[in-house]
Design a protein around this motif. Structure first.
Motif, short mmCIF file in Angstrom:
data_model
loop_
_atom_site.label_atom_id
_atom_site.label_comp_id
_atom_site.label_asym_id
_atom_site.label_seq_id
_atom_site.Cartn_x
_atom_site.Cartn_y
_atom_site.Cartn_z
N THR A 354 0.88 -1.18 0.10
CA THR A 354 0.03 0.11 -0.04
C THR A 354 0.94 1.22 -0.07
OG1 THR A 354 -1.89 -1.10 1.09
CG2 THR A 354 -1.77 1.43 1.41
N THR A 355 1.92 1.12 0.88
CA THR A 355 2.67 2.54 1.05
C THR A 355 3.57 2.42 -0.13
OG1 THR A 355 4.23 1.18 2.48
CG2 THR A 355 2.58 2.54 3.62
N THR A 356 4.04 1.54 -0.72
CA THR A 356 5.22 1.59 -1.70
C THR A 356 4.40 2.28 -3.11
OG1 THR A 356 6.46 -0.37 -1.04
CG2 THR A 356 6.72 0.24 -3.17
N THR A 357 3.11 1.55 -3.21
CA THR A 357 2.46 1.94 -4.55
C THR A 357 2.16 3.62 -4.22
OG1 THR A 357 1.52 -0.22 -4.72
CG2 THR A 357 0.34 1.52 -5.88
N ALA A 358 1.61 3.98 -3.16
CA ALA A 358 1.29 5.36 -2.91
C ALA A 358 2.34 6.30 -2.88
CB ALA A 358 0.72 5.60 -1.45
N MET A 359 3.75 5.80 -2.65
CA MET A 359 4.88 6.69 -2.89
C MET A 359 5.09 6.63 -4.20
SD MET A 359 5.76 8.17 -0.07
CE MET A 359 7.53 8.74 -0.07
N VAL A 360 4.90 5.89 -4.86
CA VAL A 360 5.23 6.05 -6.44
C VAL A 360 4.13 6.90 -7.01
CG1 VAL A 360 5.26 4.80 -8.53
CG2 VAL A 360 6.35 3.65 -6.74
N LEU A 361 3.00 6.80 -6.60
CA LEU A 361 2.01 7.68 -7.20
C LEU A 361 2.18 9.17 -6.74
CD1 LEU A 361 -1.39 6.03 -6.25
CD2 LEU A 361 -0.34 6.28 -8.58
N LEU A 362 2.79 9.53 -5.50
CA LEU A 362 3.30 10.70 -5.13
C LEU A 362 4.52 11.36 -6.06
CD1 LEU A 362 3.05 13.15 -2.86
CD2 LEU A 362 4.50 11.85 -1.63
N ALA A 363 5.29 10.50 -6.28
CA ALA A 363 6.51 10.74 -7.17
C ALA A 363 6.13 10.95 -8.40
CB ALA A 363 7.50 9.63 -7.03
N LEU A 364 5.05 10.44 -9.07
CA LEU A 364 4.50 10.52 -10.44
C LEU A 364 3.92 11.91 -10.35
CD1 LEU A 364 4.07 9.33 -13.45
CD2 LEU A 364 2.00 8.32 -12.30
N GLY A 365 3.05 12.40 -9.51
CA GLY A 365 2.49 13.68 -9.49
C GLY A 365 3.31 14.74 -9.45
N VAL A 366 4.52 14.59 -8.78
CA VAL A 366 5.49 15.66 -8.79
C VAL A 366 6.23 15.71 -10.07
CG1 VAL A 366 7.71 16.46 -7.86
CG2 VAL A 366 6.09 15.26 -6.26
N LEU A 367 6.29 14.64 -10.50
CA LEU A 367 6.93 14.79 -12.16
C LEU A 367 5.98 15.22 -12.96
CD1 LEU A 367 8.99 11.31 -12.39
CD2 LEU A 367 9.78 13.37 -11.95
N VAL A 368 4.64 14.98 -12.82
CA VAL A 368 3.77 15.45 -13.94
C VAL A 368 3.66 17.09 -13.61
CG1 VAL A 368 1.32 15.64 -14.37
CG2 VAL A 368 2.26 13.40 -14.05
N VAL A 450 12.97 12.10 -3.81
CA VAL A 450 12.77 12.03 -2.65
C VAL A 450 11.63 10.93 -2.17
CG1 VAL A 450 12.09 13.12 -0.33
CG2 VAL A 450 13.78 14.15 -1.86
N ALA A 451 10.51 11.24 -2.78
CA ALA A 451 9.45 10.41 -2.77
C ALA A 451 9.78 8.94 -3.14
CB ALA A 451 8.33 10.99 -3.55
N GLY A 452 10.32 8.73 -4.11
CA GLY A 452 11.23 7.57 -4.72
C GLY A 452 11.85 6.71 -3.66
N ALA A 453 12.75 7.54 -2.92
CA ALA A 453 13.57 7.02 -1.81
C ALA A 453 12.43 6.61 -0.68
CB ALA A 453 14.25 8.17 -1.15
#
Length: 494
Positions: A354-368, A450-453
């Motif tokens: 759950t948290t790993t997927t969520a952090m990936v979404l967060l990182a993706l949002g920053v990149l967008v 940072v989100a990816g880390a």
């Protein structure tokens, strides 16, 4: 504990978190008018936030430990407990809010904001400690989701409410807004409905009292509390000063060195003392450490991104504050929706996925957002930010609070709140430096990293357990008996 008392506990916990969250968001809107009316300098106005933040960050863990101890500071040796600390914190928070609303000068505002930070530090860990005490471990995700959703609503409503109050009655009304709710819930926590005993038992068979720790001979580690307060206070001051528009002053290096020295002394002291401020069952948990790291990374990435995005929307794209706020609304909406869905995700997928997927979404949002210029792309990036952050906040907090035994719930709550205060300061400081050196795009790319880390740190969290797979109310006794810890289980999804 009766159903009514449990509802009161959840309501008080949510209200306390919302009052503090709303206070921070509406203050930002009120600062320009406050500066004008009190003839204050920019640096003085900044200290209304910095002083509060330093006081809160310095005392959160100490306040949580104070609520955990079976013997507090009362004359008869009765435990203060999380409820009493919550009550003191809310009553003090309301009283200082009223004082700020009546303050005649900027000096009074700064001093009262520091005092307000002290009371906020008493209340914030207690909001989580109370939940851990009255809800069985397998039912914690629901109240945490409600709490996070409410914070998301407060974050979205804060600028709107603050703007309306400042434009109408004036900036003083922003502080009077907190007085009634803070006093109400502070007094409610002292009523019979706020002091009842729980009926659920921990896996080790011991009954837990609402907001009280099991009876042990532990003592309050004042020396450790002082060292940690100095380390955290100096660290926060260093981070905040690094984000100042004019850059850090010459004293910041001294403060940074003081933070490092105090942190080293704290670690050395904790290894030698018989009653450490941070109990081994909390600080020794790999799951708790990973969850805290994720909270720091997530809040740093979110706050840093919002800081950069503000300049992009208003300076680069030429939008006014209201138009900018409209494009950020998907963040608050998705944060609430994601928090509501988190209990189901935790039960089916476990904290790790759950948290790993969520952090990936967060990182993706920053990149967008790093490449966004149109409304659709901006709204999409903000939606991904909200979905990722809302999920991480519930899931990681769930791990931190559930992994701790009832007797360490306050410390766990203090650590969680500390992570949520240090992370934004770190994110804004990093965003300021990166934006100055390489522009908004490079700053956002680094924040995405940072989100990816944080996603990598999530690999240390527990996966789904058999009890959770059987339903939200399935018992955890078998898993806890296998470890023999009665609350500090590192191999299960708490």
């Amino acid at each position: 504990m009766s159903r009514r008392q449990r509802v009161v506990t959840l309501t008080s916990s949510v209200a306390g978190a919302v009052i503090v969250a709303l206070d921070g968001t509406v203050l930002t809107v009120a600062q320009p008018r406050l500066q004008h009316d009190l003839h204050a300098s920019y640096a003085q106005v900044q200290w209304t936030s910095t002083g509060y933040l330093i006081a809160v960050a310095s005392l959160l863990v100490f306040a949580g430990r104070l609520g955990d101890l079976p013997r507090g500071l009362t004359r008869r040796g009765r435990p203060l407990g999380h409820r009493r600390l919550f009550a003191f914190g809310m009553l003090g928070f309301g009283a200082t809010s009223a004082g700020i609303g009546c303050a005649p000068s900027i000096g009074w505002v700064i001093a009262l904001r520091v005092a307000q930070g002290v009371f906020g530090a008493l209340a914030q860990p207690a909001t989580l400690g109370m939940l851990r005490a009255v809800f069985p471990p397998d039912r914690l995700s629901m109240p945490l989701a409600v709490r996070t959703s409410a914070i998301g609503v407060a974050a979205a409503a804060g600028p709107v409410v603050g703007g309306a109050l400042v434009a109408g009655p004036g900036w003083r009304a922003v502080f009077f807004l907190n007085v009634g709710p803070a006093l109400l819930f502070g007094l409610l926590a002292l009523t019979p409905y706020g002091t009842g005993k729980t009926e659920h038992t921990e896996p080790d068979g011991g009954a837990a009292q609402a907001g009280r720790a099991p009876s042990t001979a532990a003592r309050l580690d004042l020396a450790g509390a002082l060292l940690l307060a100095v380390a955290l206070g100096c660290a926060v001051r260093t981070l905040v000063a690094s984000a100042d528009p004019g850059g850090p002053g010459p004293d910041v290096a001294v403060v940074a060195v003081a933070a490092v020295v105090a942190a080293a002394a704290f670690v050395r002291h904790e290894r030698r003392t018989a009653d450490p401020l941070l109990p081994p069952d909390v600080i020794g948990s790999a799951a708790v450490g990973s969850a805290l790291a994720m909270l720091v990374a997530a809040s740093a990435a979110l706050s840093g991104t919002l800081f950069v995005l503000t300049y992009v929307l208003q300076d680069t794209l030429g939008l006014d504050p209201f138009q900018s706020a409209l494009r950020c609304l998907p963040l608050a909406l998705l944060m609430v929706l994601a928090a509501s869905a988190s209990p189901v995700l935790l039960r089916r997928l476990g904290a790790r996925r759950t948290t790993t997927t969520a952090m990936v979404l967060l990182a993706l949002g920053v990149l967008v957002l790093a490449r966004a210029s149109g409304t659709a792309a901006l709204c999409t990036g903000c939606a991904l930010l909200g979905a990722g952050f809302g999920t991480v906040m519930v899931a990681a907090t769930h791990v931190v609070v559930r992994e701790a035994a009832v007797g360490s719930a306050g410390v766990a709550g203090g650590l969680q709140q500390t992570a949520m205060n240090v992370g934004p300061a770190l994110g804004v400081a990093a965003a300021t430096a990166l934006r100055t050196d390489g522009g908004a795009g490079s700053a956002l790319v680094v924040l995405a990293a940072v989100a990816g880390a944080g996603a990598v740190a999530g690999r240390m969290l527990p996966g789904p357990d058999r009890a959770a797979a059987g339903g939200a109310d399935a018992p955890d006794a078998a898993a806890d008996t296998a470890t023999g810890t009665g609350g500090a289980v590192l191999s299960q999804d708490r």
